[in-house]
Motif scaffolding. Structure first.
Motif, PDB file in Angstrom:
ATOM      1  N   GLN A   2       0.842  -1.252  -0.070  1.00  0.00           N
ATOM      2  CA  GLN A   2      -0.023  -0.122   0.124  1.00  0.00           C
ATOM      3  C   GLN A   2       1.018   1.180  -0.041  1.00  0.00           C
ATOM      4  O   GLN A   2       0.294   2.460  -0.402  1.00  0.00           O
ATOM      5  CB  GLN A   2      -0.767   0.023   1.146  1.00  0.00           C
ATOM      6  CG  GLN A   2      -1.843  -1.036   0.891  1.00  0.00           C
ATOM      7  CD  GLN A   2      -2.917  -0.766  -0.138  1.00  0.00           C
ATOM      8  OE1 GLN A   2      -3.295   0.281  -0.388  1.00  0.00           O
ATOM      9  NE2 GLN A   2      -3.361  -1.725  -0.850  1.00  0.00           N
ATOM     10  N   GLU A   3       2.218   1.177   0.430  1.00  0.00           N
ATOM     11  CA  GLU A   3       2.832   2.391   0.403  1.00  0.00           C
ATOM     12  C   GLU A   3       3.374   2.915  -0.941  1.00  0.00           C
ATOM     13  O   GLU A   3       3.682   4.140  -1.147  1.00  0.00           O
ATOM     14  CB  GLU A   3       4.096   2.276   1.359  1.00  0.00           C
ATOM     15  CG  GLU A   3       5.173   1.216   0.792  1.00  0.00           C
ATOM     16  CD  GLU A   3       4.967  -0.226   1.297  1.00  0.00           C
ATOM     17  OE1 GLU A   3       5.677  -1.076   0.951  1.00  0.00           O
ATOM     18  OE2 GLU A   3       3.821  -0.579   1.828  1.00  0.00           O
ATOM     19  N   VAL A   4       3.221   2.127  -1.932  1.00  0.00           N
ATOM     20  CA  VAL A   4       3.654   2.362  -3.350  1.00  0.00           C
ATOM     21  C   VAL A   4       2.329   2.896  -4.065  1.00  0.00           C
ATOM     22  O   VAL A   4       2.560   3.399  -5.233  1.00  0.00           O
ATOM     23  CB  VAL A   4       4.562   1.473  -4.008  1.00  0.00           C
ATOM     24  CG1 VAL A   4       5.842   0.883  -3.376  1.00  0.00           C
ATOM     25  CG2 VAL A   4       3.417   0.304  -4.315  1.00  0.00           C
ATOM     26  N   VAL A   5       1.183   2.593  -3.678  1.00  0.00           N
ATOM     27  CA  VAL A   5       0.121   2.983  -4.462  1.00  0.00           C
ATOM     28  C   VAL A   5      -0.041   4.497  -4.534  1.00  0.00           C
ATOM     29  O   VAL A   5      -0.390   4.741  -6.072  1.00  0.00           O
ATOM     30  CB  VAL A   5      -1.199   2.568  -3.949  1.00  0.00           C
ATOM     31  CG1 VAL A   5      -2.431   2.962  -4.318  1.00  0.00           C
ATOM     32  CG2 VAL A   5      -1.217   0.877  -3.758  1.00  0.00           C
ATOM     33  N   PRO A   6       0.147   5.288  -3.641  1.00  0.00           N
ATOM     34  CA  PRO A   6       0.109   6.983  -4.004  1.00  0.00           C
ATOM     35  C   PRO A   6       1.075   7.345  -5.226  1.00  0.00           C
ATOM     36  O   PRO A   6       0.735   8.055  -5.922  1.00  0.00           O
ATOM     37  CB  PRO A   6       0.352   7.467  -2.686  1.00  0.00           C
ATOM     38  CG  PRO A   6      -0.054   6.550  -1.712  1.00  0.00           C
ATOM     39  CD  PRO A   6       0.148   5.291  -2.207  1.00  0.00           C
ATOM     40  N   ALA A  10       0.050   8.758  -8.986  1.00  0.00           N
ATOM     41  CA  ALA A  10       0.239  10.000  -9.293  1.00  0.00           C
ATOM     42  C   ALA A  10       0.928   9.993 -10.735  1.00  0.00           C
ATOM     43  O   ALA A  10       1.085  11.193 -11.479  1.00  0.00           O
ATOM     44  CB  ALA A  10       1.408  10.871  -8.331  1.00  0.00           C
ATOM     45  N   ARG A  11       1.394   8.806 -11.154  1.00  0.00           N
ATOM     46  CA  ARG A  11       2.094   8.726 -12.378  1.00  0.00           C
ATOM     47  C   ARG A  11       1.047   8.529 -13.500  1.00  0.00           C
ATOM     48  O   ARG A  11       1.665   8.390 -14.738  1.00  0.00           O
ATOM     49  CB  ARG A  11       3.258   7.742 -12.277  1.00  0.00           C
ATOM     50  CG  ARG A  11       4.300   8.037 -11.422  1.00  0.00           C
ATOM     51  CD  ARG A  11       5.437   6.926 -11.487  1.00  0.00           C
ATOM     52  NE  ARG A  11       6.021   6.616 -12.696  1.00  0.00           N
ATOM     53  CZ  ARG A  11       6.436   5.384 -13.143  1.00  0.00           C
ATOM     54  NH1 ARG A  11       6.785   4.616 -12.204  1.00  0.00           N
ATOM     55  NH2 ARG A  11       6.999   5.388 -14.584  1.00  0.00           N
ATOM     56  N   THR A  12      -0.046   8.199 -13.273  1.00  0.00           N
ATOM     57  CA  THR A  12      -0.793   7.765 -14.208  1.00  0.00           C
ATOM     58  C   THR A  12      -1.758   8.860 -14.712  1.00  0.00           C
ATOM     59  O   THR A  12      -1.893  10.033 -13.872  1.00  0.00           O
ATOM     60  CB  THR A  12      -2.077   6.725 -13.720  1.00  0.00           C
ATOM     61  OG1 THR A  12      -2.591   7.331 -12.938  1.00  0.00           O
ATOM     62  CG2 THR A  12      -1.280   5.506 -13.190  1.00  0.00           C
ATOM     63  N   GLY A  13      -2.364   8.969 -15.828  1.00  0.00           N
ATOM     64  CA  GLY A  13      -3.051  10.026 -16.392  1.00  0.00           C
ATOM     65  C   GLY A  13      -4.317   9.918 -15.795  1.00  0.00           C
ATOM     66  O   GLY A  13      -4.921  11.060 -15.703  1.00  0.00           O
ATOM     67  N   LEU A  14      -4.991   8.917 -15.154  1.00  0.00           N
ATOM     68  CA  LEU A  14      -6.240   9.010 -14.467  1.00  0.00           C
ATOM     69  C   LEU A  14      -6.056   9.241 -13.191  1.00  0.00           C
ATOM     70  O   LEU A  14      -7.093   9.504 -12.408  1.00  0.00           O
ATOM     71  CB  LEU A  14      -6.946   7.707 -14.830  1.00  0.00           C
ATOM     72  CG  LEU A  14      -7.455   7.702 -16.229  1.00  0.00           C
ATOM     73  CD1 LEU A  14      -8.184   6.163 -16.391  1.00  0.00           C
ATOM     74  CD2 LEU A  14      -8.196   8.572 -16.772  1.00  0.00           C
ATOM     75  N   GLY A  15      -4.942   9.377 -12.470  1.00  0.00           N
ATOM     76  CA  GLY A  15      -4.603   9.631 -11.013  1.00  0.00           C
ATOM     77  C   GLY A  15      -5.128   8.576 -10.073  1.00  0.00           C
ATOM     78  O   GLY A  15      -5.385   8.881  -8.998  1.00  0.00           O
ATOM     79  N   GLN A  16      -5.065   7.293 -10.623  1.00  0.00           N
ATOM     80  CA  GLN A  16      -5.485   6.223  -9.663  1.00  0.00           C
ATOM     81  C   GLN A  16      -4.895   4.895 -10.412  1.00  0.00           C
ATOM     82  O   GLN A  16      -4.584   4.695 -11.447  1.00  0.00           O
ATOM     83  CB  GLN A  16      -7.006   6.134  -9.750  1.00  0.00           C
ATOM     84  CG  GLN A  16      -7.543   5.530 -10.963  1.00  0.00           C
ATOM     85  CD  GLN A  16      -9.063   5.377 -10.790  1.00  0.00           C
ATOM     86  OE1 GLN A  16      -9.836   6.031 -10.205  1.00  0.00           O
ATOM     87  NE2 GLN A  16      -9.862   4.760 -11.755  1.00  0.00           N
ATOM     88  N   VAL A  17      -4.856   4.025  -9.453  1.00  0.00           N
ATOM     89  CA  VAL A  17      -4.295   2.562  -9.759  1.00  0.00           C
ATOM     90  C   VAL A  17      -5.566   1.951  -9.925  1.00  0.00           C
ATOM     91  O   VAL A  17      -6.454   1.905  -9.390  1.00  0.00           O
ATOM     92  CB  VAL A  17      -3.722   1.965  -8.671  1.00  0.00           C
ATOM     93  CG1 VAL A  17      -2.926   0.541  -8.793  1.00  0.00           C
ATOM     94  CG2 VAL A  17      -2.298   2.863  -8.370  1.00  0.00           C
ATOM     95  N   GLY A  18      -5.373   1.112 -11.252  1.00  0.00           N
ATOM     96  CA  GLY A  18      -6.583   0.299 -11.663  1.00  0.00           C
ATOM     97  C   GLY A  18      -6.756  -0.927 -10.917  1.00  0.00           C
ATOM     98  O   GLY A  18      -5.899  -1.424 -10.166  1.00  0.00           O
TER      99      GLY A  18
END
Length: 51
Positions: A2-6, A10-18
């Motif tokens: 969970q510590e790497v999810v933010p 932040a690196r995705t165009g949609l601002g979330q992890v799928g």
């Protein structure tokens, strides 16, 4: 992890992890009869990570 999810979000165009629901829709489409003419494709499901 969970510590790497933010940081990933932040690196995705949609601002979330799928999640499974995000990928599942594409899989369902690709295995349907509507996609019977789709062959030999690389389909990226990344939420815009490489925009």
């Amino acid at each position: 992890m969970q510590e790497v999810v933010p940081a990933l979000a932040a690196r995705t165009g949609l601002g979330q992890v799928g999640g499974p629901g995000d990928v599942g829709g594409l899989i369902a489409t690709l295995v349907s009869d509507e996609s019977r003419w789709v062959t030999a494709q690389n389909v990226e499901v990344s939420g815009g990570l490489n925009l």
